[in-house]
Design a protein around this motif. Structure first.
Motif, mmCIF file in Angstrom:
data_model
loop_
_atom_site.group_PDB
_atom_site.id
_atom_site.type_symbol
_atom_site.label_atom_id
_atom_site.label_comp_id
_atom_site.label_asym_id
_atom_site.label_seq_id
_atom_site.Cartn_x
_atom_site.Cartn_y
_atom_site.Cartn_z
ATOM 1 N N GLN A 66 0.651 -0.937 0.028
ATOM 2 C CA GLN A 66 -0.295 0.153 0.539
ATOM 3 C C GLN A 66 0.841 1.158 0.099
ATOM 4 O OE1 GLN A 66 -3.057 -0.240 2.820
ATOM 5 N NE2 GLN A 66 -3.788 -1.167 1.491
ATOM 6 N N GLY A 67 1.753 1.439 -0.708
ATOM 7 C CA GLY A 67 2.581 2.020 -1.113
ATOM 8 C C GLY A 67 3.077 2.513 -0.032
ATOM 9 N N ILE A 346 -17.391 8.942 9.947
ATOM 10 C CA ILE A 346 -17.344 9.618 8.445
ATOM 11 C C ILE A 346 -17.855 9.001 6.962
ATOM 12 C CG2 ILE A 346 -14.796 9.905 9.315
ATOM 13 C CD1 ILE A 346 -13.502 8.488 7.523
ATOM 14 N N CYS A 348 -18.017 6.138 5.423
ATOM 15 C CA CYS A 348 -16.916 5.710 4.749
ATOM 16 C C CYS A 348 -17.894 3.972 4.641
ATOM 17 C CB CYS A 348 -15.846 5.621 5.019
ATOM 18 S SG CYS A 348 -15.131 4.298 6.249
ATOM 19 N N GLY A 349 -18.931 3.690 5.749
ATOM 20 C CA GLY A 349 -19.540 2.672 5.435
ATOM 21 C C GLY A 349 -18.375 0.878 5.313
ATOM 22 N N LYS A 350 -17.242 1.152 5.240
ATOM 23 C CA LYS A 350 -16.830 0.099 5.905
ATOM 24 C C LYS A 350 -16.615 -1.504 6.372
ATOM 25 C CE LYS A 350 -12.785 0.030 4.132
ATOM 26 N NZ LYS A 350 -12.171 -0.291 2.860
ATOM 27 N N VAL A 353 -20.056 -2.788 4.921
ATOM 28 C CA VAL A 353 -19.937 -3.811 4.276
ATOM 29 C C VAL A 353 -19.777 -5.213 4.542
ATOM 30 C CG1 VAL A 353 -17.896 -3.111 2.847
ATOM 31 C CG2 VAL A 353 -19.756 -4.504 1.339
ATOM 32 N N LYS A 365 -28.044 0.043 7.375
ATOM 33 C CA LYS A 365 -27.591 1.400 7.575
ATOM 34 C C LYS A 365 -28.819 2.205 7.145
ATOM 35 C CE LYS A 365 -26.123 2.538 2.701
ATOM 36 N NZ LYS A 365 -25.140 3.046 1.185
ATOM 37 N N ARG A 369 -26.517 7.400 4.655
ATOM 38 C CA ARG A 369 -25.134 6.627 5.065
ATOM 39 C C ARG A 369 -24.720 6.920 6.384
ATOM 40 N NH1 ARG A 369 -23.506 9.067 0.363
ATOM 41 N NH2 ARG A 369 -23.830 7.905 -1.465
ATOM 42 N N VAL B 40 1.096 6.504 -3.697
ATOM 43 C CA VAL B 40 1.188 6.781 -2.133
ATOM 44 C C VAL B 40 -0.324 7.641 -1.532
ATOM 45 C CG1 VAL B 40 1.540 7.952 -0.264
ATOM 46 C CG2 VAL B 40 3.721 6.881 -1.313
ATOM 47 N N ALA B 43 -2.636 4.732 -2.110
ATOM 48 C CA ALA B 43 -2.899 4.440 -0.396
ATOM 49 C C ALA B 43 -3.893 4.622 0.622
ATOM 50 C CB ALA B 43 -1.876 3.809 0.145
ATOM 51 N N TYR B 46 -10.204 4.981 0.990
ATOM 52 C CA TYR B 46 -10.196 3.374 2.072
ATOM 53 C C TYR B 46 -11.215 2.881 1.288
ATOM 54 C CZ TYR B 46 -8.980 7.019 6.005
ATOM 55 O OH TYR B 46 -8.493 7.294 7.058
ATOM 56 N N TYR B 47 -11.280 2.807 -0.045
ATOM 57 C CA TYR B 47 -12.663 2.175 -0.981
ATOM 58 C C TYR B 47 -13.702 2.046 0.243
ATOM 59 C CZ TYR B 47 -12.851 -1.928 -3.580
ATOM 60 O OH TYR B 47 -12.749 -3.231 -5.121
ATOM 61 N N CYS B 48 -14.432 2.837 -0.220
ATOM 62 C CA CYS B 48 -15.203 2.710 0.548
ATOM 63 C C CYS B 48 -16.639 1.870 -0.068
ATOM 64 C CB CYS B 48 -16.369 5.075 0.659
ATOM 65 S SG CYS B 48 -14.840 5.202 2.173
ATOM 66 N N HIS B 49 -17.328 1.829 0.897
ATOM 67 C CA HIS B 49 -18.770 0.915 0.761
ATOM 68 C C HIS B 49 -19.763 2.152 -0.159
ATOM 69 C CE1 HIS B 49 -22.590 -1.254 -0.219
ATOM 70 N NE2 HIS B 49 -22.982 -0.732 1.439
ATOM 71 N N ASP B 50 -20.060 1.904 -1.036
ATOM 72 C CA ASP B 50 -20.716 2.908 -1.579
ATOM 73 C C ASP B 50 -20.878 4.224 -0.902
ATOM 74 O OD1 ASP B 50 -22.917 4.464 -2.340
ATOM 75 O OD2 ASP B 50 -24.411 3.978 -0.252
ATOM 76 N N ALA B 51 -19.908 4.674 -2.005
ATOM 77 C CA ALA B 51 -19.242 5.851 -2.040
ATOM 78 C C ALA B 51 -19.278 7.142 -2.201
ATOM 79 C CB ALA B 51 -17.429 5.700 -2.472
ATOM 80 N N PRO B 52 -19.315 8.028 -0.872
ATOM 81 C CA PRO B 52 -20.092 9.165 -1.022
ATOM 82 C C PRO B 52 -19.237 10.379 -2.453
ATOM 83 C CG PRO B 52 -19.230 8.663 0.923
ATOM 84 C CD PRO B 52 -19.104 8.101 0.467
ATOM 85 N N GLU B 55 -21.215 9.008 -5.637
ATOM 86 C CA GLU B 55 -22.952 9.961 -6.338
ATOM 87 C C GLU B 55 -21.877 11.128 -6.354
ATOM 88 O OE1 GLU B 55 -26.413 9.123 -2.805
ATOM 89 O OE2 GLU B 55 -24.845 10.857 -2.313
ATOM 90 N N VAL B 107 -14.726 11.408 2.001
ATOM 91 C CA VAL B 107 -14.875 10.424 3.536
ATOM 92 C C VAL B 107 -13.298 11.476 4.336
ATOM 93 C CG1 VAL B 107 -16.442 8.795 3.702
ATOM 94 C CG2 VAL B 107 -13.652 8.832 3.704
ATOM 95 N N ARG B 108 -12.367 11.464 3.773
ATOM 96 C CA ARG B 108 -11.105 12.275 4.789
ATOM 97 C C ARG B 108 -11.406 13.464 4.720
ATOM 98 N NH1 ARG B 108 -6.180 9.611 6.001
ATOM 99 N NH2 ARG B 108 -6.329 7.702 4.926
ATOM 100 N N ALA B 110 -14.570 15.015 5.555
ATOM 101 C CA ALA B 110 -14.663 14.642 7.080
ATOM 102 C C ALA B 110 -14.384 14.667 8.149
ATOM 103 C CB ALA B 110 -16.284 13.571 7.006
ATOM 104 N N GLN B 111 -12.814 13.629 7.597
ATOM 105 C CA GLN B 111 -12.555 13.059 9.194
ATOM 106 C C GLN B 111 -11.189 13.955 8.820
ATOM 107 O OE1 GLN B 111 -10.062 9.435 7.649
ATOM 108 N NE2 GLN B 111 -9.395 9.269 10.483
#
Lengths: 424, 450
Positions: A66-67, A346, A348-350, A353, A365, A369, B40, B43, B46-52, B55, B107-108, B110-111
């Protein structure tokens, strides 16, 4: 300020951070720099009998993640490829110039008593503090019936340890290979042979990767690859388990342990010490970043000990051992449930899922979100709490006990359960 | 107020800077990520689910997927993921206001107020594919159907590309000598430097099945009735074809120019040293066009460049990123500056006068010396372009062509999208409109032949 002085099988060092037997301890120049940087001790790179072995070009194969280009690596370097006399002279000078540091010399010679009897006096004459028997090297030397070829046969471990104990007054530490099914067997064998300490773990047999263009395993040497030993942060959990197994073994109680495997920070070191290590050895992190990391490790460990009120290493050494138990001793009636802090989430939904696709469908859910734990479905597995990218957003909340503490041995689902009142 | 500038040299002058300075000023404004930087940055996703972020993207690019494919070394797959949703993914990676779209939704943000640099990663992947010169999509078998696309901008070309992919034949009728729309004529030169717009167009056209006819203006060279008669469907991607103007002086003054025309002239000038610019430039407006005009005037060598916006600073439609960039590039932005009149001498503008009275602006007349005034108070669609010819024209609403969710107009077989229809005036929205229209046209044609 906490007292970081360390004593392992009578070998003293100003702090518990030693450099492990490896390229960083192969010669005087490196070791002088290490001691100047503050390392408490070194285990000199393994010496063998002359003529010296040869090493190949292309010795490391990196694992990137991962980088991060170097997350860990596989090495195929063998023992020191310099003449014995050169090494011995350098060890003597270093020990003379740094008398307060631990100087342990790693050794590996053919598996016959004359060979060991030959090298021990030569090493003893350096004034070093002890020896480490390299029964761990998982590549190359093991093909010549040395290194892991000894470490994987408990009878050989005991035999060679006994030869060495009989031939030298120096403390003898036995370095164990993790490439075995049960680490207790070689550890007990070392103890039976009279070892003053064991050190673990050596590297783990590995292929770093495959070059998909050249179709060679990595690292590659002129178009071919061989297996090597893997090191870096990923091996730490494996090392901790083996260390813990030895630390809690009643038969090995009191055997000094030198812990290593993926240690790169003070916290890593503290974990090894909490699980029973008297001191630790470091290699990969130093090879990645240079000797100066020891200053950060000393500072961090000292600050943590001050904060926790641990005046010496002995005050927290082994404190986690009693809590390292077989699965069968765990309380099966204990229950935690995940809780999501909506203010920190935040979206992200992780968590959702992961639970929905791969676990227990215990996260709902909601529109916008928003994610919420379905407490009745949650088994308290911790997965969501671990993968949530926001610290403290998902916490595991212990639930009030609804039943008395019980182990599997007592559980009603266990056909072999212990019935109340049974006399065994 | 007296003119404070000595009139010893022409007020508008080309070649204020030497060739080296101009080349630097109009080169790539935001350099690309290196391969290592891209890994980098990838990486960080986050590979979000239902990623905002998906949308938030008008074209709904599967952003987590394309970033994951960068991370695992599959740049071809990454670029295909992007281009399958947005064939102008390479241009959008450069011109999208990502800070109000995908990166705001990240989401980052927001984070930690630090989104994944989605735009930069998108550029990394699409550039890699474009460098290979390989067009990643193949056409479906020919349907024998033929569609007219009016306007060779992002909406029209996106529509044409999707239709071609689906097996239809397409003729694009482009009013100008070069297609590309705003990518070719309207975007600041340093955002799409060199011949990027044409290179991308060539890349897109490699799908095949698309013919572009240049210098064919609707209402002048071609008529809607004829297009409808000779094609199975028509898509109107007409863009903004007019600008709003301000009547600030009784007679025309030299040095007063529409900002869109200024930018277009600049973009089309092979040699930037031939483009005239003032020494003191005031740009009237508060949108990204105002920023683009001001930045480019500065980069041509204007020494004092001011953006004058009529209202409260927070109401400026230029994104915060663009405003900050302009400020740090030495552009002055003055809010509460509603223009009242232009002052001139000998037919040349010398100053612009604003209404006083805005908060913090004091009272009374407020005059800013200027030898060039660029008007960037908005563009619009002029429905009069259909001319008197057609027997029917599409219904309009609020000055734009009215379309349904599938981009269909009130006229059977006629679709529209991009800036000539309602919605955000963004390249990425135009691309989406064109893509949706193509899918509607395809469905319509298939139903008709079923």
């Amino acid at each position: 300020m906490a007292d970081l002085r360390c004593s392992l099988a009578g070998i003293r060092s100003p702090n518990p951070f030693w450099l492990a037997s490896a390229p960083p301890t192969d010669k005087e120049y490196n070791v002088r720099r290490a001691f100047a940087a503050g390392w408490g001790g070194v285990v000199w790179k393994t010496l063998g009998l002359d003529p010296p072995i040869v090493n190949v070009s292309g010795r490391y194969g990196a694992v990137s993640h991962q980088g991060r280009r170097l997350a860990g690596f596989t090495n195929i370097e063998l023992i020191s490829d310099r003449p014995l006399a050169t090494n011995v002279a350098e060890i003597k000078r270093i020990k003379r110039d740094f008398p307060d540091r631990a100087m342990v010399v790693s050794l590996m010679v053919p598996c016959d008593e004359p060979s060991w009897r030959a090298i021990l006096p030569i090493v003893e004459a350096t004034g070093c503090d002890g020896i480490e028997l390299n029964f761990g090297c998982p590549h190359g030397m093991s093909e010549r019936n040395m290194g892991a070829a000894i470490g994987q046969v408990p009878e050989y471990v005991e035999m060679v340890t006994r030869w060495c104990k009989a031939a030298t007054r120096m403390p003898v530490m036995v370095k164990l290979t993790p490439n075995v099914t049960d680490i207790l067997a070689p550890a007990r064998a070392a103890a039976a042979g009279g070892a003053d300490a064991v050190s673990l773990i050596n590297t783990i047999q590995s292929i770093a990767g495959v070059d998909l263009d050249a179709m060679t395993p990595l690292p590659a040497v002129d178009g071919q690859g061989t297996h090597g030993g893997y090191c870096g942060p990923a091996v730490r959990p494996i090392a901790l388990r083996m260390l813990g197994d030895i630390a809690r073994d009643p038969a090995l109680r009191g055997l000094p342990l030198s812990g290593m495997g993926g240690i790169g920070t003070w916290r890593d070191a503290a974990e090894f010490i909490a699980l029973g290590a008297a001191g630790v050895q470091v290699c990969t992190a130093a090879m990645h970043h240079g000797h100066r990391i020891v200053a950060d490790m000393i500072d961090g460990l000292s600050n943590w000990m001050d904060a926790k009120g641990h005046a010496t290493l002995e005050s927290f050494r082994g404190l986690a051992v009693a809590n390292y138990v077989p699965w069968g001793s765990l309380n099966v009636n204990f229950r935690t449930v995940a809780h999501i802090d909506p203010d920190l989430c935040i979206s992200c939904g992780k968590c959702y899922v992961a639970c929905e696709d791969t676990s227990h469908q215990s996260i709902a859910k909601l529109p916008g979100r928003l994610y919420r734990i379905i407490e009745d479905e949650c088994v308290g597995c911790n997965l969501c709490a671990h993968l949530c990218p926001v610290e403290r957003c998902i916490t595991m909340v212990p639930q009030p006990a609804t039943a008395a503490r019980a182990t599997w041995a007592e559980h009603s689902n266990n056909p072999h359960r212990t019935l109340p009142g049974t006399v065994r | 107020m007296a003119d404070t500038l000595a009139a010893t040299e022409p007020r508008l002058r080309a070649g204020r800077l030497d060739a080296g300075a101009l080349a630097a000023n109009f080169s790539d404004a935001h350099p690309p990520l290196s391969a290592g930087q891209a890994l980098v940055e990838a990486a960080r996703c986050y590979y979000c689910h239902d990623a905002p972020c998906i949308e938030a993207c008008p074209t709904a690019i599967d952003i987590p997927a394309f970033i994951a494919r960068i991370a695992d070394g599959n740049l071809r797959g990454s670029a295909e993921t992007i281009l399958s949703a947005n064939i102008f993914g390479a241009a959008c990676a450069r011109v999208c206001p990502t800070e109000i779209l995908c990166e705001r939704a990240c989401v980052r943000t927001a984070q930690e107020h630090a989104p994944v640099r989605i735009g930069a990663l998108q550029r990394h992947a699409t550039d890699a594919l474009m460098r290979t010169g390989v067009h990643p999509f193949a056409r479906a078998p020919e349907t024998g159907r033929h569609v007219a696309v009016v306007g060779g901008g992002p909406a029209g070309i996106a529509c044409a590309h999707r239709l071609a992919m689906l097996g239809h034949g397409v003729t694009v009728y482009e009013a100008r000598p070069r297609a590309g729309g705003l990518n070719e004529h309207g975007v600041a030169a340093y955002k799409l430097p060199g011949d990027f717009a044409q290179d991308e167009l060539d890349f897109i056209l490699r799908i095949g099945g698309i013919t572009i006819l240049h210098d064919r203006r609707l209402g002048r060279d071609i008529g809607l009735d004829a297009l409808r008669r000779t094609h199975d469907a028509v898509f109107l991607g007409l863009g903004h074809n007019a600008v709003r103007s301000l009547a600030l002086s009784p007679e025309p003054l030299a040095g007063v120019q529409d900002a869109v025309a200024f930018i277009e002239d600049l973009r089309q000038a092979a040699d930037k040293s031939t483009v005239a610019v003032g020494d003191r430039v005031v740009v009237v407006g508060g949108g990204n066009t105002a920023i683009d005009a001001a930045m480019q005037a500065s980069r041509l060598g204007a020494r004092a460049v001011t953006i004058a916006y009529r209202g409260a600073p927070e109401l400026m439609s230029a994104t915060r990123f663009e405003q900050d960039w302009a400020r740090t590039s030495g552009i002055r932005i003055r809010a509460w500056s509603n223009p009242r009149a232009l002052h001139g001498a000998a037919g040349q503008v010398t100053a612009i006068e604003f209404d006083g009275g805005g908060p913090g602006q004091g009272h009374g007349p407020d005059i800013e010396p200027a030898d060039m005034v660029l008007i960037a108070v908005g563009q619009r669609f002029d429905g009069g372009l259909f001319g008197a010819g057609p027997s029917a024209v599409p219904a309009m609403a609020a000055g734009r062509i009215l379309v349904d969710a599938g981009q269909a107009t009130s006229l059977p077989g006629v679709y529209a999208g991009g800036d000539c229809t309602a919605g955000a005036d963004l390249t990425v929205q135009a691309v989406q409109d064109g893509k949706v229209a193509a899918l509607s046209i395809d469905a319509m044609l298939r139903a008709a032949s079923a």
